[in-house]
Design a protein around this motif. Structure first.
Motif, PDB file in Angstrom:
ATOM      1  N   ALA A 173      -4.916   4.846  -0.443  1.00 52.36           N
ATOM      2  CA  ALA A 173      -3.690   3.790  -0.656  1.00 52.36           C
ATOM      3  C   ALA A 173      -2.947   4.044   0.831  1.00 52.36           C
ATOM      4  CB  ALA A 173      -2.983   4.068  -1.786  1.00 52.36           C
ATOM      5  N   SER A 183       3.854   6.357  -5.487  1.00 52.16           N
ATOM      6  CA  SER A 183       3.872   6.632  -6.970  1.00 52.16           C
ATOM      7  C   SER A 183       2.696   7.165  -7.228  1.00 52.16           C
ATOM      8  CB  SER A 183       3.954   5.103  -7.466  1.00 52.16           C
ATOM      9  OG  SER A 183       5.308   4.623  -7.496  1.00 52.16           O
ATOM     10  N   TYR A 232      -6.324  -4.259  -4.615  1.00 52.76           N
ATOM     11  CA  TYR A 232      -4.985  -3.927  -5.186  1.00 52.76           C
ATOM     12  C   TYR A 232      -5.218  -4.132  -6.712  1.00 52.76           C
ATOM     13  CZ  TYR A 232       0.031  -3.983  -5.394  1.00 52.76           C
ATOM     14  OH  TYR A 232       1.261  -3.319  -5.709  1.00 52.76           O
ATOM     15  N   LEU A 291      -6.343  -0.807  -7.977  1.00 53.25           N
ATOM     16  CA  LEU A 291      -5.136   0.212  -7.854  1.00 53.25           C
ATOM     17  C   LEU A 291      -4.340  -0.057  -9.152  1.00 53.25           C
ATOM     18  CD1 LEU A 291      -4.241   0.053  -4.118  1.00 53.25           C
ATOM     19  CD2 LEU A 291      -5.964   1.591  -5.320  1.00 53.25           C
ATOM     20  N   LEU A 292      -3.866  -1.284  -9.418  1.00 54.56           N
ATOM     21  CA  LEU A 292      -3.099  -1.564 -10.438  1.00 54.56           C
ATOM     22  C   LEU A 292      -3.718  -1.273 -12.028  1.00 54.56           C
ATOM     23  CD1 LEU A 292      -1.336  -5.131  -9.558  1.00 54.56           C
ATOM     24  CD2 LEU A 292      -0.506  -2.864  -9.243  1.00 54.56           C
ATOM     25  N   ALA A 318      -3.072   2.556 -12.242  1.00 55.65           N
ATOM     26  CA  ALA A 318      -1.873   2.554 -12.409  1.00 55.65           C
ATOM     27  C   ALA A 318      -1.317   2.558 -13.962  1.00 55.65           C
ATOM     28  CB  ALA A 318      -0.694   1.912 -11.576  1.00 55.65           C
ATOM     29  N   TYR A 343       0.823  -1.299   0.106  1.00 57.56           N
ATOM     30  CA  TYR A 343      -0.086   0.007   0.048  1.00 57.56           C
ATOM     31  C   TYR A 343       0.833   1.159   0.064  1.00 57.56           C
ATOM     32  CZ  TYR A 343      -4.207  -2.763   1.132  1.00 57.56           C
ATOM     33  OH  TYR A 343      -5.138  -3.744   1.301  1.00 57.56           O
ATOM     34  N   ASP A 348       4.043   1.615  -0.914  1.00 58.95           N
ATOM     35  CA  ASP A 348       4.825   1.838  -2.137  1.00 58.95           C
ATOM     36  C   ASP A 348       4.028   2.370  -3.335  1.00 58.95           C
ATOM     37  OD1 ASP A 348       7.091   0.551  -0.845  1.00 58.95           O
ATOM     38  OD2 ASP A 348       6.812  -1.364  -1.680  1.00 58.95           O
ATOM     39  N   TYR A 349       2.777   1.728  -3.388  1.00 65.68           N
ATOM     40  CA  TYR A 349       1.988   2.377  -4.155  1.00 65.68           C
ATOM     41  C   TYR A 349       1.515   3.702  -4.165  1.00 65.68           C
ATOM     42  CZ  TYR A 349      -2.249   2.694  -7.567  1.00 65.68           C
ATOM     43  OH  TYR A 349      -3.035   3.207  -8.403  1.00 65.68           O
ATOM     44  N   TYR A 350       1.326   4.172  -2.880  1.00 68.24           N
ATOM     45  CA  TYR A 350       0.859   5.570  -2.674  1.00 68.24           C
ATOM     46  C   TYR A 350       2.198   6.452  -2.974  1.00 68.24           C
ATOM     47  CZ  TYR A 350      -0.544   9.583  -0.024  1.00 68.24           C
ATOM     48  OH  TYR A 350      -0.926  10.856   0.222  1.00 68.24           O
TER      49      TYR A 350
END
Length: 369
Positions: free
Chosen positions: A67, A60, A117, A120-121, A124, A54, A56-58
């Motif tokens: 996130a 980016s 997730y 989220l992907l 992205a 979570y 790591d995603y935030y």
């Protein structure tokens, strides 16, 4: 109702479009779907891997506020898991009860990640390709509600609306799969220990931050964990607290500086340690006073997650869409939450109350023998 919500209402009242079949996808789309499933599975091993994913995603995609909220709430989930093996709750709950509680917490943590997730992907990848890929959401069994929300967000970038919608979605997703699940109803939610947990205010979510050399906390307590409505309102309050302008940066810096291990030593090293310093089999000795360790007593044991629990194999998530009524969008209306999140003294009192419960239990048990 605002124009934004009226637009969403119109979309939500439409019947969901028929799901695409795999043979209608091109090779690139099929490979991408498999990649998303593989990435989700790789990061959905345990609470520590999820919590890290979570954050790591935030880093980016900071526009996806959920996130970071998910990261901080997941930290609390890890602390709740290791508490079961720590100095306090391990003296109140049997080994069987500890395992049942952990299974309950872990299933919920796992389910949320495997649902959110892939969403989220997809976002992205949509940003990367500069094209809307949310027509692929049904391949991950994501609710029609979130398909409408993500399509709206992709056009209008309403961060608040997306965050609250994800709160509603994830809590609604858990409702039938965990909260209303007959197994968890009988083993956890209807047990005296769960009611005891609520009595002792153990359903606290804490957000730490550094203020000079001191670690301070803000947070919220939920009294009715089994209530979907109350969990959604809690999520909204936590979101408000986390993004308070004066505190957000400090909480974010703490999260970046302190890797998540599952131990409450991450949170308060002046009270907790990840090595058990007590003598096995010895009676409990009161240690906490005003959120400090009494002189000549060991710190509370709070193990790291990998030393407390083995990774669990999870059964496939139950299928089905929770969404049925457009009126759920009323949760998306902004609230004027005015709480300051002051939870320091409440949390300190919680630790002391648990200690009193342990001492009372140990005083009574010998008389029963």
């Amino acid at each position: 109702m605002s124009p934004e919500l009226l637009t969403l209402k119109k979309e939500l009242m439409k019947k969901p479009r028929p799901k695409l079949h795999k043979f209608q996808l091109n090779e690139t789309e099929r490979h991408f779907i498999q990649w998303v499933k593989t990435e989700t599975q790789k990061k959905n091993v345990n609470n520590v891997t999820r919590t890290k994913a979570y954050l790591d995603y935030y880093r980016s995609f900071p526009e996806i506020h959920w996130a970071f909220l998910g990261h901080m709430v997941s930290r609390n989930g890890g602390w709740n898991m290791t508490d079961l093996k720590g100095s306090l709750l391990s003296r109140i709950l049997s080994a069987k009860e500890q395992k049942e509680f952990f299974t309950f917490l872990e299933r919920g943590n796992w389910l949320i990640f495997q649902d959110v997730y892939p969403q989220l992907l997809l976002y992205a990848e949509s940003v990367k390709r500069k094209t809307n890929l949310f027509y692929l959401l049904p391949f991950f069994h994501v609710s029609y509600f979130m398909s409408v929300i993500w399509n709206y967000f992709y056009r209008y970038k309403d961060k608040y609306l997306l965050t609250v919608a994800l709160i509603v979605n994830e809590q609604s997703y858990l409702e039938n799969r965990v909260i209303q699940n007959p197994y968890f109803q009988s083993t956890v939610l209807e047990k005296l220990q769960f009611k005891l947990q609520e009595l002792l205010d153990l359903n606290q979510v804490l957000f730490p931050y550094r203020d000079g050399d001191e670690i301070k906390i803000i947070g919220q307590t939920i009294q009715q964990f089994a209530s979907l409505h109350e969990r959604i309102l809690l999520g909204k309050r936590l979101y408000h607290l986390l993004y308070e302008p004066d505190l957000y940066r400090k909480i974010y810096e703490w999260a970046n500086d302190q890797p998540h291990t599952g131990s409450r030593k991450d949170l308060w090293p002046h009270i907790f340690q990840d090595v058990d310093g007590s003598v096995p089999g010895s009676p409990y000795q009161k240690r906490i006073i005003d959120c400090r360790i009494r002189k000549n007593t060991p710190k509370l044991y709070s193990p790291i997650l990998k030393n407390a629990w083995k990774d669990m194999e999870q059964e496939e998530a139950e299928k089905g869409d929770w969404y049925s009524d457009w009126k759920v969008i009323h949760y998306l209306i902004k609230d004027n939450f005015k709480g300051d999140g002051d939870i320091y003294h409440e949390y300190c009192k919680t630790l002391e109350k648990i200690e009193f419960s342990i001492l009372a239990k140990e005083a009574i048990l010998p008389k029963k023998r």
